[in-house]
Design an enzyme around this catalytic site. Structure first.
Site, PDB file in Angstrom:
ATOM      1  N   HIS A   6      -2.531   1.223   6.873  1.00 14.08           N
ATOM      2  CA  HIS A   6      -2.935   1.129   5.464  1.00 14.08           C
ATOM      3  C   HIS A   6      -3.132   2.529   4.911  1.00 14.08           C
ATOM      4  O   HIS A   6      -3.481   3.472   5.631  1.00 14.08           O
ATOM      5  CB  HIS A   6      -4.228   0.324   5.323  1.00 14.08           C
ATOM      6  CG  HIS A   6      -4.559   0.003   3.904  1.00 14.08           C
ATOM      7  ND1 HIS A   6      -3.789  -0.829   3.111  1.00 14.08           N
ATOM      8  CD2 HIS A   6      -5.573   0.444   3.093  1.00 14.08           C
ATOM      9  CE1 HIS A   6      -4.310  -0.914   1.901  1.00 14.08           C
ATOM     10  NE2 HIS A   6      -5.388  -0.138   1.861  1.00 14.08           N
ATOM     11  N   CYS A  13       0.807  -1.224   0.000  1.00 13.28           N
ATOM     12  CA  CYS A  13       0.000   0.000   0.000  1.00 13.28           C
ATOM     13  C   CYS A  13       0.842   1.276   0.000  1.00 13.28           C
ATOM     14  O   CYS A  13       0.633   2.184  -0.822  1.00 13.28           O
ATOM     15  CB  CYS A  13      -0.978  -0.003   1.171  1.00 13.28           C
ATOM     16  SG  CYS A  13      -0.213   0.022   2.812  1.00 13.28           S
ATOM     17  N   HIS A  68      -5.850   1.849  -4.319  1.00 15.31           N
ATOM     18  CA  HIS A  68      -4.956   1.316  -3.291  1.00 15.31           C
ATOM     19  C   HIS A  68      -4.591  -0.124  -3.611  1.00 15.31           C
ATOM     20  O   HIS A  68      -5.200  -0.777  -4.455  1.00 15.31           O
ATOM     21  CB  HIS A  68      -5.602   1.422  -1.893  1.00 15.31           C
ATOM     22  CG  HIS A  68      -6.759   0.492  -1.665  1.00 15.31           C
ATOM     23  ND1 HIS A  68      -7.043  -0.068  -0.438  1.00 15.31           N
ATOM     24  CD2 HIS A  68      -7.729   0.026  -2.495  1.00 15.31           C
ATOM     25  CE1 HIS A  68      -8.119  -0.826  -0.512  1.00 15.31           C
ATOM     26  NE2 HIS A  68      -8.559  -0.784  -1.755  1.00 15.31           N
TER      27      HIS A  68
END
Length: 389
Positions: free
Chosen positions: A349, A301, A361
């Site tokens: 994240h 990520c 993402h």
């Protein structure tokens, strides 16, 4: 002659005690009930589908957290290795200079020995731990020529600096060993969490996997609904801001000499950079999530967001918990395309906002870079929004 011994009642012995048949039957019933009671929970030991889903999600999140630690340790290891290599190169150069200075002093000592001058002093010098300690003696320093004094000073300086650099190199090597240990630990943690998640999923039946997929679709539908709601809020807010700006411009024009102003928005430079970052991110859609990856074939990520903004000329740190501090925090309703959206209390994240409640993402292992609602894991999962440039 008939026996007068009484016949033994039917039954068995338990722990050396004679028991009648009725007691035996009762004990047998108790044993069966006990077995049933112990066997019953075995069917309940299997976790529910919801529990499996939560456990798998938790494991993936823990893996992401461990991935950030891995990324951080890897970055530190790379920097430390470069520092160690630089220090070792420096030590090698200084050692060469030290050897040259020692050779020059040796030539002076040899000359003194050949001429018979100061032979004892020369021997003392060669055995001394620190040349300066010896040459500081007044009687010897008075006999030294200017060139010899310079040679001694140079030797002492080179020796001191070389020892200092060797100590720095030793300490850096120790730090490198420590960060390499952290790297190894973090890597093992990621692999263990992912293996546990895969094991849980492998135990699901086909029916359970279908039900799990249905639950996931419901979550995505709810996430899409929340994204639409945010998009409406942002559109309404933007419209209100534009109307207020128009009213202000009208008031300024009527109060002035009639000249108009067409000043560009203050954030036009950010919008230009964000457009480049988003163009890069969109080009990565479909590439696999791989923990620790920074492209070009795969990403995790923070690797994706770092690479996207690098394409726009902006350098971001490697990990999510560093990226969250690399910009200005803005409210969710003020989020603009290009902003970074961070998730969870431990900031494990991140995605890049594209507008209308959506982001690009790299979700988790086993998935691919994709567009998705920022509410993909519920509204409460959103930690903050940061504008990085």
């Amino acid at each position: 002659m008939a026996s007068h011994r009484k016949s033994r009642p039917a039954g068995t012995r338990v722990a050396g005690i004679r028991t009648p048949a009725l007691a035996t039957a009762a004990l047998t019933s108790v044993a069966l009930l006990s077995q049933s009671a112990n066997a019953a929970p075995e069917a309940d030991d299997k976790p529910s589908l919801e529990e499996v889903e939560k456990k798998v999600d938790d494991l993936y999140r823990q893996a992401e957290s461990a991935t950030d630690k891995y990324n951080s340790a890897k970055e530190k290891t790379t920097k430390q290795r470069k520092r160690v290599d630089t220090l070792l190169d420096d030590v090698a150069k200084r050692t060469q200079k030290l050897n040259e200075a020692r050779e020059e002093l040796g030539s002076f000592a040899a000359a003194q020995y050949r001429t018979g001058a100061s032979a004892p002093d020369t021997a003392t010098f060669l055995l001394a731990d620190t040349p300066q300690d010896y040459f500081d003696q007044t009687q010897l320093m008075n006999r030294m020529t200017g060139r010899q004094k310079v040679a001694v000073d140079d030797y002492v300086t080179q020796q001191s600096e070389t020892m200092k650099k060797r100590q720095e190199a030793t300490e850096s090597l120790e730090t490198l060993t420590e960060t390499q240990g952290d790297l190894k630990t973090a890597k093992a943690t990621v692999q263990r969490k992912l293996a546990d998640a895969r094991e849980l999923l492998s135990k699901l039946t086909a029916e359970e996997k279908a039900r799990l997929a249905a639950i996931e679709r419901e979550k995505q539908q709810e996430a899409a609904r929340k994204a639409d709601e945010l998009a409406r809020q942002q559109a309404a807010q933007q419209k209100a801001q534009e109307e207020a700006a128009q009213q202000q411009d009208s008031g300024s024009a009527s109060a002035g000499s009639g000249s108009s102003s067409s000043t560009a928005p203050a954030d036009s430079s950010y919008a230009t950079k964000a457009e480049k970052a988003l163009a890069f991110a969109r080009a990565q859609i479909g590439k696999p999530y791989v923990w620790g990856a920074v492209g070009p074939g795969s990403y995790d990520c923070s690797g994706l967001t770092q690479a996207a903004w690098k394409a726009a000329g902006v350098t971001l740190p490697r990990t999510t918990y560093d990226q969250v501090n690399a910009g200005t925090t803005v409210s969710l309703t003020d989020a603009q395309p290009g902003d970074l959206v961070f998730f969870y209390d431990d900031v494990t994240h991140v995605g890049i906002y594209i507008g209308n409640g959506m982001m690009i993402h790299a979700p988790k292992p086993g998935t691919y870079v994709r567009e998705e609602s920022i509410y993909y894991d519920g509204e409460s999962a959103i930690h903050s929004v940061v504008r990085p440039a």
